[in-house]
Design a protein around this motif. Structure first.
Motif, PDB file in Angstrom:
ATOM      1  N   ALA A  42      41.283  34.422  37.383  1.00 43.79           N
ATOM      2  CA  ALA A  42      40.618  33.573  38.375  1.00 43.79           C
ATOM      3  C   ALA A  42      40.903  32.103  38.122  1.00 43.79           C
ATOM      4  O   ALA A  42      41.142  31.326  39.063  1.00 43.79           O
ATOM      5  N   VAL A  43      40.894  31.696  36.848  1.00 38.87           N
ATOM      6  CA  VAL A  43      41.197  30.297  36.521  1.00 38.87           C
ATOM      7  C   VAL A  43      42.621  29.960  36.944  1.00 38.87           C
ATOM      8  O   VAL A  43      42.900  28.889  37.514  1.00 38.87           O
ATOM      9  N   GLY A  44      43.557  30.888  36.680  1.00 33.23           N
ATOM     10  CA  GLY A  44      44.936  30.643  37.071  1.00 33.23           C
ATOM     11  C   GLY A  44      45.096  30.498  38.572  1.00 33.23           C
ATOM     12  O   GLY A  44      45.846  29.634  39.059  1.00 33.23           O
ATOM     13  N   LEU A  45      44.394  31.336  39.331  1.00 33.37           N
ATOM     14  CA  LEU A  45      44.481  31.246  40.787  1.00 33.37           C
ATOM     15  C   LEU A  45      43.791  29.996  41.321  1.00 33.37           C
ATOM     16  O   LEU A  45      44.212  29.429  42.336  1.00 33.37           O
ATOM     17  N   VAL A  47      43.816  27.096  39.991  1.00 38.95           N
ATOM     18  CA  VAL A  47      44.701  25.937  39.823  1.00 38.95           C
ATOM     19  C   VAL A  47      45.490  25.682  41.101  1.00 38.95           C
ATOM     20  O   VAL A  47      45.738  24.530  41.491  1.00 38.95           O
ATOM     21  N   VAL A  48      45.897  26.750  41.761  1.00 31.24           N
ATOM     22  CA  VAL A  48      46.617  26.610  43.025  1.00 31.24           C
ATOM     23  C   VAL A  48      45.657  26.658  44.202  1.00 31.24           C
ATOM     24  O   VAL A  48      45.853  25.971  45.216  1.00 31.24           O
ATOM     25  N   GLY A  49      44.605  27.464  44.092  1.00 28.27           N
ATOM     26  CA  GLY A  49      43.696  27.658  45.211  1.00 28.27           C
ATOM     27  C   GLY A  49      42.896  26.429  45.568  1.00 28.27           C
ATOM     28  O   GLY A  49      42.690  26.136  46.762  1.00 28.27           O
ATOM     29  N   ALA A  50      42.441  25.662  44.581  1.00 25.03           N
ATOM     30  CA  ALA A  50      41.623  24.482  44.873  1.00 25.03           C
ATOM     31  C   ALA A  50      42.409  23.417  45.653  1.00 25.03           C
ATOM     32  O   ALA A  50      41.930  22.919  46.679  1.00 25.03           O
ATOM     33  N   PRO A  85      54.833  39.415  39.013  1.00 22.45           N
ATOM     34  CA  PRO A  85      55.314  40.737  38.594  1.00 22.45           C
ATOM     35  C   PRO A  85      55.379  40.922  37.093  1.00 22.45           C
ATOM     36  O   PRO A  85      55.253  42.048  36.601  1.00 22.45           O
ATOM     37  N   VAL A  86      55.590  39.830  36.345  1.00 18.14           N
ATOM     38  CA  VAL A  86      55.638  39.930  34.887  1.00 18.14           C
ATOM     39  C   VAL A  86      54.226  39.952  34.307  1.00 18.14           C
ATOM     40  O   VAL A  86      53.906  40.751  33.421  1.00 18.14           O
ATOM     41  N   VAL A  87      53.360  39.059  34.806  1.00 25.82           N
ATOM     42  CA  VAL A  87      51.980  39.011  34.319  1.00 25.82           C
ATOM     43  C   VAL A  87      51.262  40.328  34.588  1.00 25.82           C
ATOM     44  O   VAL A  87      50.462  40.802  33.773  1.00 25.82           O
ATOM     45  N   SER A  88      51.577  40.946  35.731  1.00 24.69           N
ATOM     46  CA  SER A  88      50.883  42.187  36.091  1.00 24.69           C
ATOM     47  C   SER A  88      51.178  43.323  35.126  1.00 24.69           C
ATOM     48  O   SER A  88      50.421  44.291  35.066  1.00 24.69           O
ATOM     49  N   ILE A  89      52.265  43.236  34.360  1.00 25.34           N
ATOM     50  CA  ILE A  89      52.566  44.297  33.383  1.00 25.34           C
ATOM     51  C   ILE A  89      51.437  44.391  32.364  1.00 25.34           C
ATOM     52  O   ILE A  89      50.912  45.479  32.081  1.00 25.34           O
ATOM     53  N   GLY A 135      41.797  38.958  40.038  1.00 20.93           N
ATOM     54  CA  GLY A 135      41.577  37.526  39.878  1.00 20.93           C
ATOM     55  C   GLY A 135      40.937  36.846  41.067  1.00 20.93           C
ATOM     56  O   GLY A 135      40.303  35.792  40.907  1.00 20.93           O
ATOM     57  N   GLY A 136      41.054  37.435  42.275  1.00 23.24           N
ATOM     58  CA  GLY A 136      40.544  36.765  43.462  1.00 23.24           C
ATOM     59  C   GLY A 136      39.317  37.367  44.089  1.00 23.24           C
ATOM     60  O   GLY A 136      38.429  36.648  44.560  1.00 23.24           O
TER      61      GLY A 136
END
Length: 429
Positions: A42-45, A47-50, A85-89, A135-136
């Motif tokens: 959620a924090v990562g999203l 950063v772009v979402g805000a 795709p890499v993080v989701s692993i 995350g969302g």
């Protein structure tokens, strides 16, 4: 060894004794172990979402969006899409370990197919969708649930909180004496089982979404209908039936007719008051009835255990005879047509036989569920998978048998497992 205990949290929620079972605690453990994973995502999203929200708000107010903000959003969006795709692993690897808390059915094992497959394979993007879901969307559900829990705890603790302050806000009103707070505390206590149950519903919903996104075969071969031919089955059955009838007519029937004639002649030669008259009459009648019984056998063979125990009992008997542990869950309501029962029985028998002979499994499960005029039979195992109807006649023969009663057979068996055989049989009388 067989048991009817629920295999997943969604099933347990429908049981009367859910609140007294271990399932609520398993649901709570699943929710708590989600918090650190969903929190980081959620924090990562954000950063772009805000900044994205700020840009949308500016556009709605007809204010110009500054170029640095546009560049940041573009770079951020591309970075998220490239890394997802890499993080989701790692995220899905953790989920595959945790989902056992709320769902005992195994998920397909992960197989690395190269970096390029992470950006081109449908299974990889389903994992990405699961990561964005965690995350969302999941944090929003957790925020609402946490607010409800805090409100209820405030209700329960309100008599003690009043003593430490002049007044306490309780949901929609304020109280300033212990007497005024007691009714709210009683209401809070009564709502505790509801919240306890609600947390289970939240965990079950999250687990269901995870299974829906991650439970499909990793090789892209989703549940597929096994090729079947009703005409092939009918032709083979008719050919075999005619052969048996011909053998009976040319071989068994003349011998039975001859035996019946000899017994009839013997009855004429034996006086009625002879001790042999009664046994001879019985033998004569049995010979005449034998042909009728043979014809009935040819017309259709039904396992005796189905007649004595019903479908659920007969399947449990099959499970008890298997060399691997098999759990059986049966939810059958209305009586089933005999042909549907026989078909379901033979499907389970053949599927369990395949598990024992070919799957290399350590456990298996059988589910029999009747709903909306349909009987659903599922046989799953945690073996190495790779079942292919094109490499043998077993699965194709089962599909033929199922097709003969207007049903269908579906198979999911990716390399590495697990394997799921699902049969849907219409059972309207």
């Amino acid at each position: 060894m067989t048991t009817a205990r629920p295999l997943c949290l969604a099933e347990a929620l429908r049981r009367p004794g859910y609140l007294l079972s271990p399932w609520p605690w398993r649901a709570l453990a699943y929710l708590l172990t989600t918090v650190p994973v969903a929190g980081v995502l959620a924090v990562g999203l954000l950063v772009v979402g805000a900044p994205l929200l700020a840009a949308v708000n500016a556009a709605r107010q007809d204010r110009p969006v500054e170029l640095p903000l546009v560049l940041f959003l573009a770079v951020g969006a591309l970075t998220v899409l490239a890394s997802a795709p890499v993080v989701s692993i790692a995220v899905t690897a953790v989920e595959r370990q945790r989902i056992g808390l709320v769902d005992g059915r195994p998920l397909p094992a992960y197989r690395w197919r190269g970096l390029a497959a992470r950006y081109t394979g449908a299974d990889a993007w389903r994992e990405v969708a699961h990561t964005f879901w965690l995350g969302g969307v999941v944090p929003l559900g957790y925020a609402v649930s946490t607010l409800l829990v805090l409100l209820d705890l405030t209700l329960v603790a309100s008599p003690w909180l009043v003593g430490d302050a002049d007044e306490v806000i309780v949901v929609w009103t304020t109280v300033d004496t212990t007497g005024e707070a007691v009714p709210y505390a009683v209401l809070g206590v009564l709502l505790l089982p509801v919240l306890w149950y609600g947390l289970g519903v939240l965990a079950a919903a999250q687990g269901a979404v995870a299974r829906w996104l991650l439970g499909r075969p990793a090789d892209g071969a989703a549940l597929r209908e096994v090729s079947r031919s009703r005409a092939r089955l009918v032709d083979a059955y008719e050919t075999e039936r005619r052969r048996i009838e011909r053998d009976m007519h040319d071989g068994a029937q003349p011998r039975l007719t001859s035996l019946t004639l000899h017994l009839g002649l013997a009855r004429l030669d034996v006086p009625e008051d002879s001790p042999a008259a009664a046994p001879l009459a019985v033998a004569h009648d049995q010979a005449k009835n034998l042909m009728v019984e043979l014809r009935q056998i040819v017309q259709g063979i039904r396992p005796q255990s189905l007649t004595d125990l019903g479908l659920a009992g007969a399947v449990r008997e099959l499970a008890g005879e298997a060399t691997v542990p098999v759990t059986v869950h049966a939810d059958l309501g209305q009586p089933l047509p005999e042909l549907v029962e026989s078909t379901a029985y033979f499907v389970v028998s053949e599927a369990l036989g395949n598990v024992v002979r070919h799957a290399g499994a350590t456990r298996a499960g059988v589910r029999l569920v009747q709903a909306d005029g349909e009987l659903v039979v599922e046989v799953s195992d945690d073996g190495h998978g790779g079942a292919d109807p094109t490499r043998g006649t077993g699965l194709t023969g089962l599909a033929d048998r199922v097709a003969a009663v207007d049903g269908r057979l579906l198979l999911a068996s990716p390399p590495g497992g697990p394997t799921l055989v699902r049969v849907e049989l219409p059972c309207r009388r």
